[in-house]
Design a protein around this motif. Structure first.
Motif, PDB file in Angstrom:
ATOM      1  N   SER A   1       0.810  -1.222   0.000  1.00 43.87           N
ATOM      2  CA  SER A   1       0.000   0.000   0.000  1.00 43.87           C
ATOM      3  C   SER A   1       0.838   1.265   0.000  1.00 43.87           C
ATOM      4  N   MET A   2       2.146   1.149  -0.292  1.00 42.71           N
ATOM      5  CA  MET A   2       3.017   2.325  -0.336  1.00 42.71           C
ATOM      6  C   MET A   2       2.724   3.102  -1.628  1.00 42.71           C
ATOM      7  N   THR A   3       1.874   4.102  -1.518  1.00 40.02           N
ATOM      8  CA  THR A   3       1.365   4.820  -2.680  1.00 40.02           C
ATOM      9  C   THR A   3       2.469   5.522  -3.467  1.00 40.02           C
ATOM     10  N   LEU A   4       3.543   5.907  -2.805  1.00 45.13           N
ATOM     11  CA  LEU A   4       4.633   6.589  -3.495  1.00 45.13           C
ATOM     12  C   LEU A   4       5.159   5.769  -4.673  1.00 45.13           C
ATOM     13  N   LEU A   5       5.014   4.453  -4.633  1.00 44.60           N
ATOM     14  CA  LEU A   5       5.550   3.632  -5.707  1.00 44.60           C
ATOM     15  C   LEU A   5       4.760   3.781  -7.007  1.00 44.60           C
ATOM     16  N   HIS A   6       3.568   4.382  -6.952  1.00 47.08           N
ATOM     17  CA  HIS A   6       2.894   4.758  -8.202  1.00 47.08           C
ATOM     18  C   HIS A   6       3.684   5.849  -8.926  1.00 47.08           C
ATOM     19  N   HIS A   7       4.392   6.667  -8.157  1.00 46.70           N
ATOM     20  CA  HIS A   7       5.283   7.659  -8.782  1.00 46.70           C
ATOM     21  C   HIS A   7       6.424   6.954  -9.500  1.00 46.70           C
ATOM     22  N   ALA A   8       6.951   5.894  -8.894  1.00 41.01           N
ATOM     23  CA  ALA A   8       7.990   5.102  -9.558  1.00 41.01           C
ATOM     24  C   ALA A   8       7.443   4.453 -10.826  1.00 41.01           C
ATOM     25  N   GLU A   9       6.214   3.965 -10.794  1.00 42.37           N
ATOM     26  CA  GLU A   9       5.593   3.412 -12.003  1.00 42.37           C
ATOM     27  C   GLU A   9       5.540   4.468 -13.105  1.00 42.37           C
ATOM     28  N   HIS A  10       5.191   5.681 -12.719  1.00 44.30           N
ATOM     29  CA  HIS A  10       5.128   6.761 -13.700  1.00 44.30           C
ATOM     30  C   HIS A  10       6.491   7.002 -14.329  1.00 44.30           C
ATOM     31  N   LEU A  11       7.534   6.978 -13.536  1.00 42.15           N
ATOM     32  CA  LEU A  11       8.877   7.300 -14.018  1.00 42.15           C
ATOM     33  C   LEU A  11       9.526   6.156 -14.784  1.00 42.15           C
ATOM     34  N   ALA A  12       9.178   4.923 -14.468  1.00 41.83           N
ATOM     35  CA  ALA A  12       9.873   3.771 -15.042  1.00 41.83           C
ATOM     36  C   ALA A  12       9.635   3.672 -16.544  1.00 41.83           C
ATOM     37  N   ASP A  13      10.685   3.299 -17.246  1.00 44.93           N
ATOM     38  CA  ASP A  13      10.620   3.096 -18.700  1.00 44.93           C
ATOM     39  C   ASP A  13      10.151   1.671 -18.952  1.00 44.93           C
ATOM     40  N   LEU A  14       8.847   1.507 -19.046  1.00 48.41           N
ATOM     41  CA  LEU A  14       8.224   0.200 -19.216  1.00 48.41           C
ATOM     42  C   LEU A  14       7.369   0.220 -20.481  1.00 48.41           C
ATOM     43  N   PRO A  15       7.489  -0.786 -21.332  1.00 48.87           N
ATOM     44  CA  PRO A  15       6.668  -0.798 -22.548  1.00 48.87           C
ATOM     45  C   PRO A  15       5.214  -1.128 -22.220  1.00 48.87           C
ATOM     46  N   ARG A  16       4.322  -0.536 -22.975  1.00 55.79           N
ATOM     47  CA  ARG A  16       2.896  -0.862 -22.930  1.00 55.79           C
ATOM     48  C   ARG A  16       2.267  -0.636 -21.551  1.00 55.79           C
ATOM     49  N   LYS A  17       2.632   0.484 -20.938  1.00 50.77           N
ATOM     50  CA  LYS A  17       1.926   0.844 -19.707  1.00 50.77           C
ATOM     51  C   LYS A  17       0.449   1.062 -20.009  1.00 50.77           C
ATOM     52  N   ARG A  18      -0.400   0.575 -19.115  1.00 46.62           N
ATOM     53  CA  ARG A  18      -1.833   0.774 -19.292  1.00 46.62           C
ATOM     54  C   ARG A  18      -2.210   2.196 -18.904  1.00 46.62           C
ATOM     55  N   ARG A  19      -2.951   2.861 -19.777  1.00 48.37           N
ATOM     56  CA  ARG A  19      -3.453   4.202 -19.519  1.00 48.37           C
ATOM     57  C   ARG A  19      -4.970   4.157 -19.431  1.00 48.37           C
ATOM     58  N   ILE A  20      -5.525   5.031 -18.621  1.00 47.82           N
ATOM     59  CA  ILE A  20      -6.976   5.121 -18.505  1.00 47.82           C
ATOM     60  C   ILE A  20      -7.400   6.584 -18.627  1.00 47.82           C
ATOM     61  N   SER A  21      -8.655   6.778 -18.979  1.00 46.96           N
ATOM     62  CA  SER A  21      -9.288   8.092 -18.943  1.00 46.96           C
ATOM     63  C   SER A  21     -10.498   7.972 -18.038  1.00 46.96           C
ATOM     64  N   ILE A  22     -10.666   8.936 -17.153  1.00 41.06           N
ATOM     65  CA  ILE A  22     -11.780   8.879 -16.217  1.00 41.06           C
ATOM     66  C   ILE A  22     -12.363  10.278 -16.041  1.00 41.06           C
ATOM     67  N   GLU A  23     -13.671  10.337 -16.008  1.00 37.94           N
ATOM     68  CA  GLU A  23     -14.388  11.607 -15.969  1.00 37.94           C
ATOM     69  C   GLU A  23     -14.734  11.979 -14.531  1.00 37.94           C
ATOM     70  N   PHE A  24     -14.447  13.233 -14.171  1.00 35.51           N
ATOM     71  CA  PHE A  24     -14.750  13.735 -12.835  1.00 35.51           C
ATOM     72  C   PHE A  24     -15.497  15.063 -12.930  1.00 35.51           C
ATOM     73  N   PRO A  25     -16.419  15.306 -11.990  1.00 34.96           N
ATOM     74  CA  PRO A  25     -16.988  16.652 -11.843  1.00 34.96           C
ATOM     75  C   PRO A  25     -16.187  17.436 -10.799  1.00 34.96           C
ATOM     76  N   PHE A  26     -15.940  18.696 -11.082  1.00 34.08           N
ATOM     77  CA  PHE A  26     -15.175  19.544 -10.171  1.00 34.08           C
ATOM     78  C   PHE A  26     -16.022  20.730  -9.731  1.00 34.08           C
ATOM     79  N   ALA A  27     -15.938  21.072  -8.467  1.00 32.83           N
ATOM     80  CA  ALA A  27     -16.597  22.259  -7.949  1.00 32.83           C
ATOM     81  C   ALA A  27     -15.758  23.480  -8.291  1.00 32.83           C
ATOM     82  N   THR A  28     -16.358  24.464  -8.936  1.00 31.65           N
ATOM     83  CA  THR A  28     -15.670  25.700  -9.264  1.00 31.65           C
ATOM     84  C   THR A  28     -16.537  26.881  -8.847  1.00 31.65           C
ATOM     85  N   ALA A  29     -15.972  28.059  -8.942  1.00 37.41           N
ATOM     86  CA  ALA A  29     -16.732  29.268  -8.608  1.00 37.41           C
ATOM     87  C   ALA A  29     -17.897  29.477  -9.554  1.00 37.41           C
TER      88      ALA A  29
END
Length: 273
Positions: free
Chosen positions: A172-200
């Motif tokens: 559960s060491m979340t920081l390692l998702h940062h390592a996943e981002h940095l690592a040079d790995l072929p065919r990393k899975r990417r996702i798109s996800i929709e969020f609503p944001f509160a704005t002025a």
């Protein structure tokens, strides 16, 4: 005088002393994860653990906590869009009022509901912080690739911060998702996800792009491979182990474990692995 008996109730003072013995120091920025039930019977509950971390790092220190976002249900289709029939019922993400996802546990919920908390603006990668540099770590969190460059995770590494696991599973060491981002790995899975944001100006919808953090970012590693990385890292003699209350705990340096994790991933799952 020594430590109290194993069956004794755990106090804030004892927790702070345990954290200092583990290596947490004045001025540290530390991202903490905890399985609070393993700490023991704590006088003051999870607030005592939060306060003990703040005692250990002092007024110049900062406590960070991964939050995610508690929506309460899976509201997205396979393309990452909110189902049409639920669209009007999903509340917008507001860092001032958002709650941490329940699966993360009591420590995150306690940090996230403190009056003085600062929470970052990326819903899925949200980080809450308390202390001297809380605003610095959480401001302007990129919405796309929220574990990557200029994220709170990258800032923790740049600041020479630490990661504390109080009884928490090592995977559960979340920081390692940062390592996943940095690592040079072929065919990393990417996702798109929709969020609503509160704005002025009311609710605004935005599609966020991210590497898939719900599973290993590439095919091959076991589901809990972060545990293997941390265990291999500790085997080198790096990091510190000890007890906080009754919980087996680990403290590591962010700027040390991230490059170790990047190299570990690339060696096994990179193009030459």
């Amino acid at each position: 005088m020594g430590r109290p008996p194993k069956n004794a109730a755990v106090t804030r003072e004892r927790l702070a002393g345990d954290l200092r013995r583990l290596g947490l120091a004045e001025g540290d920025a530390v991202m903490a994860h905890a399985a609070f039930s393993k700490v023991g019977t704590v006088i003051g509950g999870p607030d005592a653990l939060v306060d003990a971390v703040l005692d250990a790092v002092g007024p110049a220190g900062t406590l960070l906590s991964y939050q995610d976002w508690e929506i309460g249900a899976d509201v997205w289709d396979e393309e990452g869009r909110v189902f049409d029939q639920l669209r009007d019922h999903v509340p917008p993400y507001d860092p001032a009022t958002a709650r941490s996802a329940r699966y993360i546990g009591l420590l995150a919920a306690t940090v996230g509901t403190r009056r003085e908390v600062r929470r970052s603006g990326n819903p899925g990668a949200a980080v809450a912080a308390l202390g001297a540099r809380a605003e610095e770590f959480t401001a302007d969190h990129p919405l796309d690739y929220g574990y990557g460059e200029d994220s709170p995770f990258a800032r923790l590494v740049a600041a020479g911060g630490r990661v504390l696991m109080v009884g928490a599973p090592l995977d559960s060491m979340t920081l390692l998702h940062h390592a996943e981002h940095l690592a040079d790995l072929p065919r990393k899975r990417r996702i798109s996800i929709e969020f609503p944001f509160a704005t002025a100006h009311g609710t605004e919808w935005r599609t966020v792009e991210e590497f898939d953090t719900s599973d290993p970012v590439v095919t091959g590693p076991p589901e809990d491979y972060f545990r293997l990385i941390v265990e291999d890292y500790l085997t080198t003699g790096a990091g510190r182990r000890g007890e906080v209350g009754h919980a087996a705990s680990v403290l590591v340096d962010a700027a040390d474990i991230v490059p170790f994790a990047v190299a570990w991933m690339e060696e096994r799952y990179g193009a030459a692995g």
